[in-house]
Design an enzyme around this catalytic site. Structure first.
Site, short mmCIF file in Angstrom:
data_model
loop_
_atom_site.label_atom_id
_atom_site.label_comp_id
_atom_site.label_asym_id
_atom_site.label_seq_id
_atom_site.Cartn_x
_atom_site.Cartn_y
_atom_site.Cartn_z
N ARG A 146 0.83 -1.22 0.00
CA ARG A 146 0.00 0.00 0.00
C ARG A 146 0.86 1.27 0.00
O ARG A 146 0.54 2.26 0.64
CB ARG A 146 -0.96 -0.01 1.20
CG ARG A 146 -2.07 -1.05 1.04
CD ARG A 146 -3.03 -1.02 2.22
NE ARG A 146 -2.37 -1.46 3.44
CZ ARG A 146 -2.80 -1.22 4.67
NH1 ARG A 146 -3.90 -0.52 4.83
NH2 ARG A 146 -2.14 -1.66 5.71
N LYS B 21 -1.02 4.39 -1.02
CA LYS B 21 -1.90 4.89 0.05
C LYS B 21 -1.13 5.79 1.01
O LYS B 21 -1.53 6.91 1.30
CB LYS B 21 -2.50 3.70 0.81
CG LYS B 21 -3.28 4.08 2.04
CD LYS B 21 -3.56 2.85 2.90
CE LYS B 21 -4.25 3.23 4.19
NZ LYS B 21 -5.62 3.70 3.99
N GLY C 65 -25.97 1.04 16.14
CA GLY C 65 -25.15 -0.05 16.66
C GLY C 65 -23.81 0.37 17.22
O GLY C 65 -23.52 0.18 18.39
N ARG D 143 -8.29 4.55 0.13
CA ARG D 143 -8.98 3.57 0.96
C ARG D 143 -8.91 2.18 0.37
O ARG D 143 -9.21 1.98 -0.80
CB ARG D 143 -10.46 3.93 1.08
CG ARG D 143 -10.77 4.99 2.04
CD ARG D 143 -10.67 4.54 3.50
NE ARG D 143 -11.32 5.56 4.28
CZ ARG D 143 -12.49 5.38 4.86
NH1 ARG D 143 -13.09 4.22 4.81
NH2 ARG D 143 -13.05 6.37 5.50
N CYS D 144 -8.55 1.22 1.22
CA CYS D 144 -8.50 -0.16 0.76
C CYS D 144 -9.34 -1.02 1.68
O CYS D 144 -9.56 -0.68 2.84
CB CYS D 144 -7.07 -0.68 0.82
SG CYS D 144 -5.96 0.26 -0.21
N HIS E 113 -22.20 11.10 8.73
CA HIS E 113 -20.95 11.33 8.01
C HIS E 113 -20.40 12.72 8.25
O HIS E 113 -19.26 13.02 7.93
CB HIS E 113 -21.16 11.11 6.51
CG HIS E 113 -21.59 9.71 6.21
ND1 HIS E 113 -22.92 9.37 6.05
CD2 HIS E 113 -20.89 8.56 6.10
CE1 HIS E 113 -23.00 8.07 5.84
NE2 HIS E 113 -21.79 7.55 5.86
N1 GLN Z 1 -24.36 -1.83 13.11
C1 GLN Z 1 -23.41 -1.23 12.25
C2 GLN Z 1 -22.83 0.01 12.90
O1 GLN Z 1 -23.52 0.69 13.57
C3 GLN Z 1 -24.02 -0.87 10.93
C4 GLN Z 1 -23.01 -0.28 9.97
C5 GLN Z 1 -23.50 -0.09 8.56
O2 GLN Z 1 -24.66 -0.19 8.29
N2 GLN Z 1 -22.61 0.18 7.63
O3 GLN Z 1 -21.69 0.32 12.71
#
Ligand code: GLN
Ligand code: ZN
Length: 756
Positions: free
Chosen positions: A16, A19, A436, A519-520, A698
């Site tokens: 990498r 990267k 989660g 990103r990898c 995000h």
């Molecule tokens: N349960 C995962 C989390 O909260 C769901 C991640 C996802 O949907 N990409 O990180």
């Protein structure tokens, strides 16, 4: 004599290197010139690794993305990125990654939109188009790399994206038709081809993978128009298609006025003889005979079995290559010294795939006896995989044979279930929850790493993870969330975590594949029948539940997502592997239920991206994918609540399948679409509970309470309020606690206000 060539080589580097160089450059720790040196070194090394082929690709190397490179070549960088001060490279990365408010105000730039490259996990930067887009040739990158390669004494074949696929990949922002730009685009391609010819290129590979998708008459016409206009004054063109069958476009592809056609002879094996029939006799037929999408050794004898007659028939006109660019596989297997030697012997990465190609060519050109030893070795590996007891597990086979779709049925329909669930859970209106994961702090990552390396004892590791769970649960109680999670501190990745605990999976150390930019990902290798030797998540969830009176959701990744983010077996259909995964997850779901977990979430983040390229194949995929999810999820009592989560916002065309999953609650991404995507759910009369994400995880920004209330009011216009949940868009693992706490505080406050 069959000619050998390659369509593209991984550019990230076996270690990498690209990267790290990129990230150093972006972080100001490396100069532009240092980055350029690393890039040139990598190109040189990669060409060496492809030595022995008759033609090597040039221009497949990219500092970020080959589609963005093509935009630069065509003078079509977004104006917002190109018009600012700084070097050309600066503008390139501005277009790729955007530039935030932390930089000087002159330079704030939105990143280009990223989307998936056909049905792969590679993401490209979408070309931005409007009715006013003008193109202007900028051939520097290609000419420089061509001259580098020629200096190395290589037979270099420049690789470019063809004009029709370029427009097909692009998006117009003004509602105009991208095809209207074709007439303006073609002269630039003519100039480019002429420049490449002048620089000594005999062949140019022009990629038109749009030919394996559903094309209407306008797009077919565009292909004809484009290649008739590009007929003169240029090098020989090898028109490359990959990733699927040509089907309706087969005749079109064969008849375009170019010197050669490349087809993916693995995913379109059934079409190869028809292509050979249709292809005019002056044209080269390049066959992709080594799979560029997976990591398995080819069965060389069996390939030769169907290839030899074609070789007889085509003679000089036959070329051999991998099916597609090797961008989608790791670089070199020889570094994987820690991999189990049986399994290692079944694998081939980019370098090994090119060796296979050379063996095939020699077998055709000089007879199989000239490569007797190589073929025998290969046969041994193929046989060993086929007969290995590590691949086939009779118990799993028995369970799969006994599994009917009945297993996917809940005891009662949703209206009855939800009554029992509400009784048991006793949640307020607009229940709040998260998806989660909670922030993965440096300490968590470090602990996982140390445990992995054996520097931290199991006991110490468990204690540290438990401490993190305590923190998470306490934090959520303080925030006043209604359904809690344990926070997933023990998970490095939502697929790898499960793969590591299932029989039938292997892991590489260096098997990195580029996902986008620097990103990898390192997809786990699904090599054998899937069995769950023991419970995978129960202890963590049970522990979390012991800390609180509020319900804690069990958290699992669904079978379709595990499958779609793995390197999969090529010795059985994907659907069979998916069913095995489903049965393993089902056992976990049932164990969680037995442990007293009343809510279980099964994430299917990658369900949508598994959709086949052709719409006519969607129904079949959705049939087995949804069936697998149902089998995984639905072996529980009516009073156990099943959640699923999907982090995207396009449901219109798959809403019927989503409804068939029959999850009691689905949480989805919506905050960026102002709840409009709920229209799909409303018009379908989607019956179950929905948690439309109310803020974008995000972004580091803290959401605004009024905005959340607004969004939920919009949601309630579409979905009855008693079926709505309140949650973020996705998991919080990439965020910091300083961001998460106030964001969730706001979310909970909004829910309280909505309730009153
Ligand atoms: N349960 C995962 C989390 O909260 C769901 C991640 C996802 O949907 N990409 O990180
Ligand atoms: Zn998500």
């Amino acid at each position: 004599m069959a000619t050998t060539h390659n369509l593209g080589f991984p550019r990230i580097g076996g270690q990498r290197e690209l990267k790290f160089a990129l990230e150093d450059y972006w972080g100001g720790r490396q100069t532009e010139q240092e980055l350029a040196i690393t890039a040139a070194d990598l190109r040189q090394r990669h060409w060496q690794q492809q030595a022995g082929l008759d033609y090597v690709p040039v221009g497949d190397f990219s500092l970020y993305d080959q589609v963005l490179d093509m935009s630069v070549t065509l003078g079509n960088l977004p104006i917002r990125a190109a018009s600012k001060e700084g070097s050309e490279l600066d503008a390139y990365f501005r277009a790729a990654r955007g530039r935030g408010a932390n930089d000087s105000p002159c330079c704030v730039t939105a990143a280009g939109e990223m989307t998936k490259w056909f049905d792969t996990n590679y993401h490209y930067i979408v070309p931005e188009l409007t009715a006013d887009t003008h193109f202007e040739l900028n051939p520097e990158r290609l000419l420089t790399q061509l001259s580098e390669a020629r200096k190395q004494g290589l037979n270099a074949k420049p690789v470019i994206i063809g004009p029709v696929t370029y427009l097909w990949l692009g998006k117009t922002s003004d509602g105009s038709n991208p095809l209207d730009l074709l007439e303006r685009l073609l002269p630039v391609y003519s100039q480019l081809l002429k420049a490449l010819a002048d620089a000594g290129a005999e062949w140019v590979q022009i990629d038109e993978p749009a030919l394996v998708t559903d094309l209407d008459a306008n797009w077919c016409y565009a292909f004809n128009l484009a290649y008739h206009q590009l007929k003169t004054n240029r090098p020989k063109l090898l028109l490359a298609t990959y990733f699927g069958e040509l089907r309706d476009n087969l005749q079109l592809a064969c008849e375009l006025p170019v010197a050669g056609l490349h087809v993916d002879a693995i995913s379109a094996l059934a079409e190869v003889s028809r292509v050979a029939d249709w292809l005019p006799s002056h044209k080269v037929l390049s066959l992709g005979v080594v799979n560029g999408r997976n990591i398995w050794k080819s069965d060389l004898n069996s390939t030769l079995g169907w290839l030899e007659p074609l070789n007889e028939r085509l003679g000089q006109r036959l070329w051999l290559a991998p099916t597609c660019s090797l961008l989608h596989v790791p670089v070199d297997l020889s570094r994987e010294q820690e991999l189990d030697s049986d399994i290692r012997n079944w694998l081939a990465f980019a370098v090994q795939k090119l060796d296979e190609l050379k063996i095939l060519a020699r077998a055709l050109n000089e007879g199989r006896s000239s490569v007797r030893a190589e073929l025998a070795d290969n046969q041994l590996a193929i046989d060993s995989r086929r007969s290995s007891h590590r691949v086939t597990n009779p118990e799993v086979r028995k369970a799969v044979a006994a599994a009917t779709s009945e297993l996917g049925n809940r005891q009662s329909p949703y209206p009855q279930r939800i009554v029992r669930q509400r009784e048991r859970l006793n949640l307020p209106a607009f229940p709040t929850t998260t998806i989660g994961s909670f922030p993965q702090t440096r300490e968590i990552r470090q602990a996982r790493l140390q445990y992995r390396k054996g520097e931290l004892s199991e006991q110490a590791y468990i204690e540290q993870m438990r401490a993190e769970i305590v923190r998470c649960v306490e934090e959520q109680e303080k925030l006043g969330l209604d359904v809690l999670v344990h926070g997933e501190p023990e998970r490095n990745d939502m697929v790898e975590y499960f793969g590591e605990q299932l029989d039938g999976y292997a892991f590489t150390r260096f098997g990195w594949v580029q996902s986008y930019g620097s990103r990898c990902v390192k997809p786990p290798i699904l090599f054998g029948d899937i069995r769950r030797p023991q419970a995978m998540t129960v202890e963590w969830i049970r522990y979390a539940q012991s800390l609180t009176d509020k319900p804690v959701k069990g958290m699992l990744t669904g079978p379709v997502t595990i499958l779609n983010w793995s390197f999969v077996r090529d010795d059985q259909p994907r659907k069979d592997s998916c069913l095995q995964l489903a049965l393993a997850i089902r056992e976990e779901v049932q164990d969680l239920e037995k442990a007293g977990v009343n809510i279980i979430q099964i994430d299917e983040a990658a369900l949508r991206e598994g959709l086949p390229l052709r719409q006519s194949d969607w129904a079949r995929y959705l049939e087995w994918a949804i069936n697998s999810f149902r089998i995984a999820a639905n072996g529980v009592d009516d009073s156990t609540q099943i959640h699923t989560h999907m982090c995207y916002s396009e449901f219109n065309d798959i809403i019927e399948a989503i409804a068939r999953m029959d999850a009691d609650v689905i949480t989805i991404e919506t905050s960026r679409s102002d709840m409009e995507l709920l229209d799909a759910f409303r018009s379908f009369e989607y019956p179950n509970d929905i948690g439309p994400g109310v803020y974008d995880i995000h972004s580091p920004n803290i959401p605004d309470k009024e905005h959340i209330i607004n969004l939920m009011t919009l949601a309630a216009e579409r979905i009855p309020a008693e079926r709505l949940w309140i949650n973020p868009d996705c998991g919080l693992k990439t965020r910091k606690w300083e961001e998460v706490t106030p964001a969730l505080e706001t979310m909970v406050a909004a829910a309280r206000e909505l309730r009153s």
